[in-house]
Motif scaffolding. Sequence first.
Motif, PDB file in Angstrom:
ATOM      1  N   TYR A 170      16.197   2.105   3.718  1.00  0.00           N
ATOM      2  CA  TYR A 170      15.047   2.911   3.321  1.00  0.00           C
ATOM      3  C   TYR A 170      14.855   4.022   4.343  1.00  0.00           C
ATOM      4  N   LEU A 171      14.383   5.158   3.867  1.00  0.00           N
ATOM      5  CA  LEU A 171      14.091   6.303   4.723  1.00  0.00           C
ATOM      6  C   LEU A 171      12.591   6.360   4.963  1.00  0.00           C
ATOM      7  N   ALA A 172      12.181   6.340   6.222  1.00  0.00           N
ATOM      8  CA  ALA A 172      10.768   6.377   6.585  1.00  0.00           C
ATOM      9  C   ALA A 172      10.293   7.819   6.689  1.00  0.00           C
ATOM     10  N   THR A 173       8.976   8.003   6.623  1.00  0.00           N
ATOM     11  CA  THR A 173       8.391   9.339   6.713  1.00  0.00           C
ATOM     12  C   THR A 173       8.096   9.760   8.142  1.00  0.00           C
ATOM     13  N   GLY A 174       8.215   8.847   9.107  1.00  0.00           N
ATOM     14  CA  GLY A 174       7.933   9.151  10.497  1.00  0.00           C
ATOM     15  C   GLY A 174       8.677   8.203  11.412  1.00  0.00           C
ATOM     16  N   PRO A 175       8.548   8.384  12.721  1.00  0.00           N
ATOM     17  CA  PRO A 175       9.206   7.471  13.665  1.00  0.00           C
ATOM     18  C   PRO A 175       8.793   6.023  13.453  1.00  0.00           C
ATOM     19  N   VAL A 176       9.601   5.116  13.976  1.00  0.00           N
ATOM     20  CA  VAL A 176       9.375   3.696  13.743  1.00  0.00           C
ATOM     21  C   VAL A 176       8.026   3.262  14.295  1.00  0.00           C
ATOM     22  N   ASP A 177       7.677   3.701  15.508  1.00  0.00           N
ATOM     23  CA  ASP A 177       6.420   3.278  16.113  1.00  0.00           C
ATOM     24  C   ASP A 177       5.211   4.013  15.546  1.00  0.00           C
ATOM     25  N   ALA A 178       5.418   4.984  14.646  1.00  0.00           N
ATOM     26  CA  ALA A 178       4.305   5.734  14.053  1.00  0.00           C
ATOM     27  C   ALA A 178       4.043   5.344  12.607  1.00  0.00           C
ATOM     28  N   ILE A 179       4.761   4.354  12.074  1.00  0.00           N
ATOM     29  CA  ILE A 179       4.533   3.908  10.699  1.00  0.00           C
ATOM     30  C   ILE A 179       3.245   3.096  10.659  1.00  0.00           C
ATOM     31  N   ARG A 180       2.266   3.551   9.878  1.00  0.00           N
ATOM     32  CA  ARG A 180       0.948   2.924   9.820  1.00  0.00           C
ATOM     33  C   ARG A 180       0.867   1.911   8.696  1.00  0.00           C
ATOM     34  N   CYS A 181      -0.054   0.981   8.881  1.00  0.00           N
ATOM     35  CA  CYS A 181      -0.339  -0.014   7.855  1.00  0.00           C
ATOM     36  C   CYS A 181      -1.061   0.657   6.687  1.00  0.00           C
ATOM     37  N   VAL A 182      -0.793   0.214   5.474  1.00  0.00           N
ATOM     38  CA  VAL A 182      -1.395   0.802   4.278  1.00  0.00           C
ATOM     39  C   VAL A 182      -2.567  -0.022   3.750  1.00  0.00           C
ATOM     40  N   ALA A 183      -2.957  -1.084   4.448  1.00  0.00           N
ATOM     41  CA  ALA A 183      -4.034  -1.944   3.966  1.00  0.00           C
ATOM     42  C   ALA A 183      -5.392  -1.285   4.182  1.00  0.00           C
ATOM     43  N   GLN A 184      -6.379  -1.758   3.452  1.00  0.00           N
ATOM     44  CA  GLN A 184      -7.741  -1.240   3.524  1.00  0.00           C
ATOM     45  C   GLN A 184      -8.573  -2.064   4.503  1.00  0.00           C
ATOM     46  N   THR A 185      -9.325  -1.376   5.350  1.00  0.00           N
ATOM     47  CA  THR A 185     -10.193  -2.051   6.305  1.00  0.00           C
ATOM     48  C   THR A 185     -11.546  -2.360   5.663  1.00  0.00           C
ATOM     49  N   ARG A 186     -12.417  -2.977   6.447  1.00  0.00           N
ATOM     50  CA  ARG A 186     -13.745  -3.305   5.932  1.00  0.00           C
ATOM     51  C   ARG A 186     -14.583  -2.069   5.668  1.00  0.00           C
ATOM     52  N   HIS A 187     -14.291  -0.992   6.370  1.00  0.00           N
ATOM     53  CA  HIS A 187     -15.004   0.271   6.147  1.00  0.00           C
ATOM     54  C   HIS A 187     -14.331   1.124   5.072  1.00  0.00           C
ATOM     55  N   ARG A 188     -13.394   0.526   4.318  1.00  0.00           N
ATOM     56  CA  ARG A 188     -12.718   1.189   3.209  1.00  0.00           C
ATOM     57  C   ARG A 188     -11.899   2.389   3.660  1.00  0.00           C
ATOM     58  N   HIS A 189     -11.314   2.272   4.831  1.00  0.00           N
ATOM     59  CA  HIS A 189     -10.408   3.287   5.336  1.00  0.00           C
ATOM     60  C   HIS A 189      -9.033   2.661   5.535  1.00  0.00           C
TER      61      HIS A 189
END
Length: 286
Positions: A170-189
């Motif tokens: 798979y090709l990532a959109t950014g560096p390995v250490d900069a890949i963010r989680c896509v889950a939703q937090t309690r503040h809906r962010h």
Amino acid sequence: MQPRPRTADRHWDGSPRRTHPRRSLRVAPTSPSRLLRAGQTGRCRYCSHCLEWFHTSTDQPIALHPAEVATQAVPASGRWHLSCGTAYPGEDGSAWCRIPHTLLCPHHPAPRPLSPPLRAARSQLALRTRRRIDAGTFTPATAPPATATPKTPMLCRPARPVLQLFRLRYLATGPVDAIRCVAQTRHRHRCPHPVLAAAFPGTWTLLPTGPVRGQLALPHEVMAVYDLSHLPYAEQMRWRGQRCPAHAAAPDVADVTLPDWEVFDPLLHHEHIHTRLPNTIRRRTR
């Protein structure tokens, strides 16, 4: 008439103040799509118009036009229908269907032939895009400008690395250490934590590029790949779902956006092939 005293549970005129309790959005564990309805909408970076993202049967996201179109006005190759949050090519027997956004986006070339209703809708979107550009409220996405070449040594760190999961790349959109989680937090962010965990890191290795669509391999013999195939099954599933360790243990938490993975194709993504490991230092010359 004696006025009624103002209280916190009533308005100034004495009418009761009704408050609706906020309910958190959740996704059922059996849902084929982990993405919330609020996270499916977006805007095209080339024409600024609204679009909706959906998973497909091949687990690849597709951008669809938010409105339904008459099936007779759409060619057979551009007809899509939705079922349980997943997009499937073809029609479902109804008189309406969904179409890909690229069919109407003025940035992409128009397919031939195109029915009169689709040509009119495409012209209308192009006119709106031109008005927004002239008004200065929208700037189409372009290639980033070339930066000055640094004279200091730097690591050969790929901007878009290639990762290997379950023997697939798979090709990532950014560096390995900069890949963010896509889950939703309690503040809906969106969760700000990275997917990379110190307990289960991957390894950079040089692997063959492999054949291209059943043809001969590219001239590059090897390429740098962030290999995660040696990790446990649960860790590879966490990377594929693009979740941090905390949200991987909470399957009932929904996603705010789609994972950023793109199936790596050596023919289409040849500019992202690197023949040396990123832990080596490379000196730039004039």
